[in-house]
Design a protein around this motif. Structure first.
Motif, mmCIF file in Angstrom:
data_model
loop_
_atom_site.group_PDB
_atom_site.id
_atom_site.type_symbol
_atom_site.label_atom_id
_atom_site.label_comp_id
_atom_site.label_asym_id
_atom_site.label_seq_id
_atom_site.Cartn_x
_atom_site.Cartn_y
_atom_site.Cartn_z
ATOM 1 N N GLN A 1 -35.375 24.341 56.326
ATOM 2 C CA GLN A 1 -35.165 25.676 56.868
ATOM 3 C C GLN A 1 -33.835 26.204 56.352
ATOM 4 O O GLN A 1 -32.970 25.436 55.932
ATOM 5 N N PRO A 2 -33.656 27.539 56.388
ATOM 6 C CA PRO A 2 -32.353 28.087 56.008
ATOM 7 C C PRO A 2 -31.289 27.652 57.023
ATOM 8 O O PRO A 2 -31.601 27.436 58.195
ATOM 9 N N VAL A 3 -30.040 27.536 56.580
ATOM 10 C CA VAL A 3 -28.956 27.199 57.501
ATOM 11 C C VAL A 3 -28.760 28.353 58.477
ATOM 12 O O VAL A 3 -29.262 29.461 58.268
ATOM 13 N N GLU A 4 -28.031 28.107 59.545
ATOM 14 C CA GLU A 4 -27.821 29.117 60.582
ATOM 15 C C GLU A 4 -27.252 30.412 59.998
ATOM 16 O O GLU A 4 -26.341 30.385 59.169
ATOM 17 N N GLY A 5 -27.820 31.524 60.420
ATOM 18 C CA GLY A 5 -27.367 32.834 59.958
ATOM 19 C C GLY A 5 -28.041 33.311 58.685
ATOM 20 O O GLY A 5 -27.781 34.417 58.216
ATOM 21 N N MET A 6 -28.917 32.481 58.123
ATOM 22 C CA MET A 6 -29.614 32.843 56.887
ATOM 23 C C MET A 6 -31.111 32.940 57.162
ATOM 24 O O MET A 6 -31.600 32.478 58.188
ATOM 25 N N GLN A 7 -31.859 33.535 56.224
ATOM 26 C CA GLN A 7 -33.299 33.684 56.357
ATOM 27 C C GLN A 7 -33.968 33.596 54.997
ATOM 28 O O GLN A 7 -33.336 33.809 53.967
ATOM 29 N N TRP A 8 -35.266 33.277 55.024
ATOM 30 C CA TRP A 8 -36.063 33.313 53.805
ATOM 31 C C TRP A 8 -36.332 34.775 53.463
ATOM 32 O O TRP A 8 -36.642 35.574 54.339
ATOM 33 N N VAL A 9 -36.241 35.099 52.191
ATOM 34 C CA VAL A 9 -36.587 36.431 51.704
ATOM 35 C C VAL A 9 -37.410 36.263 50.436
ATOM 36 O O VAL A 9 -36.998 35.574 49.509
ATOM 37 N N LYS A 10 -38.583 36.884 50.432
ATOM 38 C CA LYS A 10 -39.442 36.831 49.249
ATOM 39 C C LYS A 10 -39.082 37.997 48.347
ATOM 40 O O LYS A 10 -39.110 39.152 48.759
ATOM 41 N N ARG A 11 -38.694 37.696 47.127
ATOM 42 C CA ARG A 11 -38.399 38.711 46.105
ATOM 43 C C ARG A 11 -39.347 38.459 44.951
ATOM 44 O O ARG A 11 -39.292 37.410 44.334
ATOM 45 N N GLN A 12 -40.210 39.435 44.701
ATOM 46 C CA GLN A 12 -41.290 39.274 43.739
ATOM 47 C C GLN A 12 -42.080 38.035 44.151
ATOM 48 O O GLN A 12 -42.606 37.998 45.244
ATOM 49 N N SER A 13 -42.149 37.011 43.360
ATOM 50 C CA SER A 13 -42.914 35.822 43.749
ATOM 51 C C SER A 13 -42.017 34.611 43.969
ATOM 52 O O SER A 13 -42.468 33.480 43.921
ATOM 53 N N THR A 14 -40.730 34.853 44.239
ATOM 54 C CA THR A 14 -39.768 33.767 44.417
ATOM 55 C C THR A 14 -39.161 33.829 45.808
ATOM 56 O O THR A 14 -38.876 34.899 46.331
ATOM 57 N N LEU A 15 -38.947 32.674 46.426
ATOM 58 C CA LEU A 15 -38.360 32.576 47.750
ATOM 59 C C LEU A 15 -36.855 32.397 47.623
ATOM 60 O O LEU A 15 -36.378 31.469 46.978
ATOM 61 N N CYS A 16 -36.112 33.311 48.222
ATOM 62 C CA CYS A 16 -34.647 33.270 48.204
ATOM 63 C C CYS A 16 -34.143 33.049 49.626
ATOM 64 O O CYS A 16 -34.897 33.148 50.581
ATOM 65 N N VAL A 17 -32.858 32.763 49.768
ATOM 66 C CA VAL A 17 -32.223 32.649 51.080
ATOM 67 C C VAL A 17 -31.058 33.633 51.108
ATOM 68 O O VAL A 17 -30.185 33.590 50.248
ATOM 69 N N GLU A 18 -31.077 34.531 52.105
ATOM 70 C CA GLU A 18 -30.057 35.580 52.217
ATOM 71 C C GLU A 18 -29.599 35.695 53.665
ATOM 72 O O GLU A 18 -30.315 35.264 54.571
ATOM 73 N N PRO A 19 -28.441 36.319 53.901
ATOM 74 C CA PRO A 19 -27.968 36.499 55.283
ATOM 75 C C PRO A 19 -28.944 37.330 56.107
ATOM 76 O O PRO A 19 -29.563 38.256 55.598
ATOM 77 N N MET A 20 -29.066 36.990 57.389
ATOM 78 C CA MET A 20 -29.941 37.742 58.298
ATOM 79 C C MET A 20 -29.358 39.127 58.567
ATOM 80 O O MET A 20 -28.145 39.287 58.644
ATOM 81 N N GLY A 21 -30.244 40.092 58.708
ATOM 82 C CA GLY A 21 -29.832 41.428 59.111
ATOM 83 C C GLY A 21 -28.989 42.174 58.099
ATOM 84 O O GLY A 21 -28.271 43.097 58.455
ATOM 85 N N ARG A 22 -29.076 41.789 56.853
ATOM 86 C CA ARG A 22 -28.257 42.450 55.829
ATOM 87 C C ARG A 22 -29.068 42.621 54.573
ATOM 88 O O ARG A 22 -29.629 41.666 54.056
ATOM 89 N N ASN A 23 -29.152 43.827 54.080
ATOM 90 C CA ASN A 23 -29.793 44.041 52.788
ATOM 91 C C ASN A 23 -28.794 43.723 51.701
ATOM 92 O O ASN A 23 -27.670 44.207 51.728
ATOM 93 N N MET A 24 -29.209 42.907 50.773
ATOM 94 C CA MET A 24 -28.332 42.588 49.656
ATOM 95 C C MET A 24 -28.240 43.795 48.738
ATOM 96 O O MET A 24 -29.147 44.607 48.673
ATOM 97 N N PHE A 25 -27.143 43.928 48.016
ATOM 98 C CA PHE A 25 -26.911 45.109 47.195
ATOM 99 C C PHE A 25 -27.970 45.305 46.120
ATOM 100 O O PHE A 25 -28.189 46.406 45.667
ATOM 101 N N ARG A 26 -28.690 44.251 45.750
ATOM 102 C CA ARG A 26 -29.713 44.390 44.718
ATOM 103 C C ARG A 26 -31.081 44.698 45.304
ATOM 104 O O ARG A 26 -32.066 44.695 44.615
ATOM 105 N N GLY A 27 -31.128 44.976 46.599
ATOM 106 C CA GLY A 27 -32.398 45.217 47.261
ATOM 107 C C GLY A 27 -33.183 46.377 46.682
ATOM 108 O O GLY A 27 -34.398 46.405 46.745
ATOM 109 N N TYR A 28 -32.498 47.329 46.116
ATOM 110 C CA TYR A 28 -33.199 48.481 45.552
ATOM 111 C C TYR A 28 -33.895 48.129 44.241
ATOM 112 O O TYR A 28 -34.801 48.820 43.810
#
Length: 100
Positions: free
Chosen positions: A13-40
């Motif tokens: 599982q992701p460490v505390e404060g992080m979450q799984w995020v699917k980008r295209q067909s790859t699983l990434c781990v990013e902070p919860m409740g925050r859109n990363m700057f490359r989200g667009y």
């Protein structure tokens, strides 16, 4: 987590404060409740901090036998929410094993 510690069938599982995020067909781990700057640039789907199961290392040369993994970055594969997904190699330091 170090990839050398991974064993097929291990729950992760992701460490505390992080979450799984699917980008295209790859699983990434990013902070919860925050859109990363490359989200667009890439559509993203937040999957939360759910538990995943590590399956194995699937070399790129064998990807054609697993259609779900075509185009995915990362050789290590997990099942999360019923789907096979490759984990981005930069995510492993933000992933931990689930305590027994």
């Amino acid at each position: 987590m170090k990839v050398a510690e991974l064993q097929p069938g291990m729950l992760i599982q992701p460490v505390e404060g992080m979450q799984w995020v699917k980008r295209q067909s790859t699983l990434c781990v990013e902070p919860m409740g925050r859109n990363m700057f490359r989200g667009y640039m890439y559509p993203r789907e937040e999957l939360g901090a759910t538990v995943a199961m590590y399956i194995d290392n699937v070399p790129y040369a064998q990807r054609e036998i697993v259609p779900d993994l075509e185009g995915a970055w990362g050789a290590r594969v997990v099942i999360v929410e019923g789907s096979l997904m490759a984990v981005d190699q930069s995510a492993w330091h933000r992933i931990e094993s689930v305590p027994k």
